[in-house]
Write an enzyme that holds these catalytic residues in place. Sequence first.
Site, short mmCIF file in Angstrom:
data_model
loop_
_atom_site.label_atom_id
_atom_site.label_comp_id
_atom_site.label_asym_id
_atom_site.label_seq_id
_atom_site.Cartn_x
_atom_site.Cartn_y
_atom_site.Cartn_z
N ASN A 1 -47.66 -53.74 -49.73
CA ASN A 1 -47.36 -55.12 -50.21
C ASN A 1 -48.65 -55.68 -50.93
O ASN A 1 -49.66 -56.00 -50.34
CB ASN A 1 -47.18 -55.97 -48.94
N PRO A 2 -48.76 -54.94 -52.12
CA PRO A 2 -49.92 -55.36 -52.90
C PRO A 2 -50.43 -56.64 -53.22
O PRO A 2 -49.59 -57.59 -53.22
CB PRO A 2 -49.62 -54.49 -54.21
N PHE B 1 -55.30 -60.27 -44.75
CA PHE B 1 -54.18 -60.74 -45.22
C PHE B 1 -53.28 -61.12 -43.80
O PHE B 1 -53.08 -60.29 -43.15
CB PHE B 1 -53.70 -60.08 -46.20
#
Length: 350
Positions: free
Chosen positions: A240-241, A134
Site C-alpha cells: 500500500n505505497p 501511517f
Amino acid sequence: MWRRSLRAARRCLGCRSPGPQGMCSSHAVRTCSAPALPAGRITALQAVELWRRHFEERGVTEPHLSSQYIVAHLLRAKTIQSLDQERLTEFLSREETEQVWKLCTRRLSRMPVQYVIEEWDFRELTLKMRPPVFIPRPETEELVELVLADLQRKSGAADAQHTCLEVGCGSGAISLSLLKSLPQLKAVALDQSQAAVDLTTENALRLRLQDRLQIHHVDVMTDPEAVLSLCGPVSLLVSNPPYLFSEDMASLEPEVSRFEDHAALDGGEDGLNVIKHILTLAPQILSDHGRVYMEVDPRHPPLIRRWVEVNVEELQYVETRLDITGRPRFCILQKATAETGPQAGSGLRN
C-alpha cells in the site's frame, strides 16, 4: 458498525475534498479551547455528550463517534455499546475524568482517534498506533482479504510454504495480518521510516509473530540494491505505497496533514513515483509466477497497466479489482514466464 464508520472517516486517500482546518495549531494541543473540568462528578454518558457537543462546535469530524470511542477506551472497552448500563451511568472517578479531558483535548487538535488512544483494530488484530506512522484504512483490509482469497484458490495453498514481501509496512498491518491467517507464511517488511520499522517490530512482538517476520529500514526509492540483497525469491509482493498525487496533498483533512507522515502519502506528480520503483524491482524479487498485489488510487490502474507494458516486460498485468465502494482500487500483476508471455490482462473484477 460505528467503529467501522469512524475508521472510514479517517480515510482520505480516496476522498480529497478539503475539510475544515480547525481552530488549533498542529503543534500546540494545549492551546485548544477545551471545556473546563466539571466541578462535580459526571457519568461516562454525560462525558460522551459533553464532548460530542464541544467537538461538533469546533468542527471535529464525527463528533459523537469520537467522544464515544475515547470514553469507551478509557473504560477498557472496544465500544460504548459493549458496556453495561450500570457502568455508563455511574460516576467517573476524578482520575478518569481528568484522563477523558486529556484524551479529548488531543482529539480537539484534530489528532486522529487512532493516535489519541494509541491503538486500532485491523481485521482480527489490535495494533499499537502512534504518529507519524501511517494509519491503515479499510481498503487495506480488503487488500489483505484479496491476497488470502487468491492464495486459498490455489491447490494446497493452506499448507504451502510462501514468502511475502511488504514494501512500506507502516504499523505492520498487512504483514502481520497475513502471518496471523497463514501459519506457514514467512514475511519480509520494509519501510523508509525508522518510526514505522520500530512500530512494526513492537506490534510483531506483542502478537508473537516476530519469528516469521524480518523487518528492515530501507528505502526502495533510494537503495534498490539493498532491497534486492535483503529479499530472496518471494511468492508475493504486497504494498500500500504512497499514491496521492502531489497536488492533492494540499486538500487533506487536518487529521492527515498534521499528524501522518507525508512521505507515506505523497506519490509525486502522478502518484506513481514509488509504485514505478516497486514494479521495476518486482521481476528480480518474485519467484516464477509470483504476484504483486497493490493498493492504488482509482485513477491509477490504466496508467500502471500502460506503463508496465512499455517499461517492465517481465511483468504481466493480470487484473484490476474494485473496492467495496466500487472504485478500481487494487492492481494484480504477475511475473511473466515463457509460458505466460508479457502480454497484459484486461480483467476488471469486484
